[in-house]
Design an enzyme around this catalytic site. Structure first.
Site, PDB file in Angstrom:
ATOM      1  N   SER A 128       0.837  -1.198   0.000  1.00 58.03           N
ATOM      2  CA  SER A 128       0.000   0.000   0.000  1.00 58.03           C
ATOM      3  C   SER A 128       0.873   1.249   0.000  1.00 58.03           C
ATOM      4  O   SER A 128       1.983   1.245   0.548  1.00 58.03           O
ATOM      5  CB  SER A 128      -0.895   0.014   1.244  1.00 58.03           C
ATOM      6  OG  SER A 128      -1.536   1.262   1.398  1.00 58.03           O
TER       7      SER A 128
ATOM      8  N   TYR B 184      -3.106  -1.381   9.774  1.00 56.80           N
ATOM      9  CA  TYR B 184      -3.070  -1.810   8.381  1.00 56.80           C
ATOM     10  C   TYR B 184      -1.715  -1.511   7.743  1.00 56.80           C
ATOM     11  O   TYR B 184      -1.095  -2.384   7.121  1.00 56.80           O
ATOM     12  CB  TYR B 184      -4.189  -1.114   7.613  1.00 56.80           C
ATOM     13  CG  TYR B 184      -4.206  -1.404   6.135  1.00 56.80           C
ATOM     14  CD1 TYR B 184      -4.770  -2.579   5.653  1.00 56.80           C
ATOM     15  CD2 TYR B 184      -3.679  -0.497   5.222  1.00 56.80           C
ATOM     16  CE1 TYR B 184      -4.796  -2.846   4.287  1.00 56.80           C
ATOM     17  CE2 TYR B 184      -3.692  -0.752   3.862  1.00 56.80           C
ATOM     18  CZ  TYR B 184      -4.254  -1.925   3.399  1.00 56.80           C
ATOM     19  OH  TYR B 184      -4.261  -2.195   2.043  1.00 56.80           O
TER      20      TYR B 184
END
Length: 259
Positions: free
Chosen positions: A151, A164
């Site tokens: 990400s 996350y």
């Protein structure tokens, strides 16, 4: 366009987790357009997965959909058995590419994140990737390639994504070490880190919320939020022989977010 066939004309085969929607779906179809067959996983929506199988067939390639919860490592032995059967149906004994894409999101402040929430992210985003890759190693062909999805949030810091982003950071370290360990087999391992993409991820936050979409566009050099078609073809290209010397790298695909 290259068919990515081996010298004996055997079609290449990819395994893509989370391939029934979003970036995973686009990756399966981008690979199909490059002549690559796929085995892809879906969590629960069989009908959605069948649409991907049909779309791959329209592109002239075969795709096999298998159910898998990537957060349930106890199911991986069964899954590997199903992969062996799927390979047989594709006239193969080995596969060539692995894309560890399946995942879920969490938006919660660090002070409010629970142990259960952290454990769920760990099981899906790190433990699942670690042990599924390990279980599949005997079936991946020497000279194959692995892409782990990370990400853009490992590069920029935003509130509410501590858990996350930390798991994705672990994936980036895993990628570099795997590239070293699997090098003797000629297997390349890279990370692809998408920016904000307009999919149903995070409840469709970027896709369905005009205000969020506008903010993303304003912080992106190319002036818009990303789409699945910005990422899937890039992953397919990275897996091709044209990029065989790209290894142990983190490649961000974000249109220039927050540069």
């Amino acid at each position: 366009m290259s068919t990515q066939n081996t010298p004996d004309s055997r079609a290449r085969i990819a395994i893509v987790t989370g391939g029934s929607r979003g970036i995973g779906r686009n990756t399966v179809l981008s690979l199909a357009r490059r002549g690559v067959d796929s085995i892809f996983t879906y969590r629960s929506n069989r009908a959605e997965a069948e649409h991907v199988v049909a779309a791959a067939a329209e592109a002239g390639r075969r795709a096999v959909a298998l159910p898998l919860d990537t957060g349930d490592s106890a199911s991986f032995d069964r899954f590997v058995g199903e992969v062996r059967q799927a390979l047989t149906s594709l006239d193969a004994q080995r596969f060539d590419y692995l894309v560890n894409n399946a995942g879920t999101s969490l938006h919660n402040a660090f002070a409010e994140t629970t142990e259960d929430e952290l454990d769920t992210l760990y099981r899906i985003h790190f433990k699942g990737v670690f042990f599924l890759t390990q279980k599949l190693l005997p079936l991946i062909a020497d000279g194959g390639r692995i892409v782990n999805i990370s990400s853009g949030l490992t590069r920029v810091s935003m509130p509410g994504v501590t858990a996350y982003a930390s798991m994705k950071g672990a994936i980036e370290v895993l990628t570099r070490v795997l590239a070293k360990e699997l090098g003797p087999r000629g297997i390349g391992v890279n990370t692809v880190a998408p920016g904000a993409i307009a999919t149903d991820f995070s409840g469709g936050m970027v896709r369905d919320n005009p205000e969020v979409n506008k903010r993303v566009a304003e912080m992106t050099a190319l002036g818009r939020a990303g789409e699945p078609d910005d990422v899937g073809p890039m992953i397919a290209a990275l897996l091709s022989d044209d990029n065989r010397w790209v290894n142990a790298q983190r490649i961000e695909v974000s249109g220039g977010m927050m540069v």
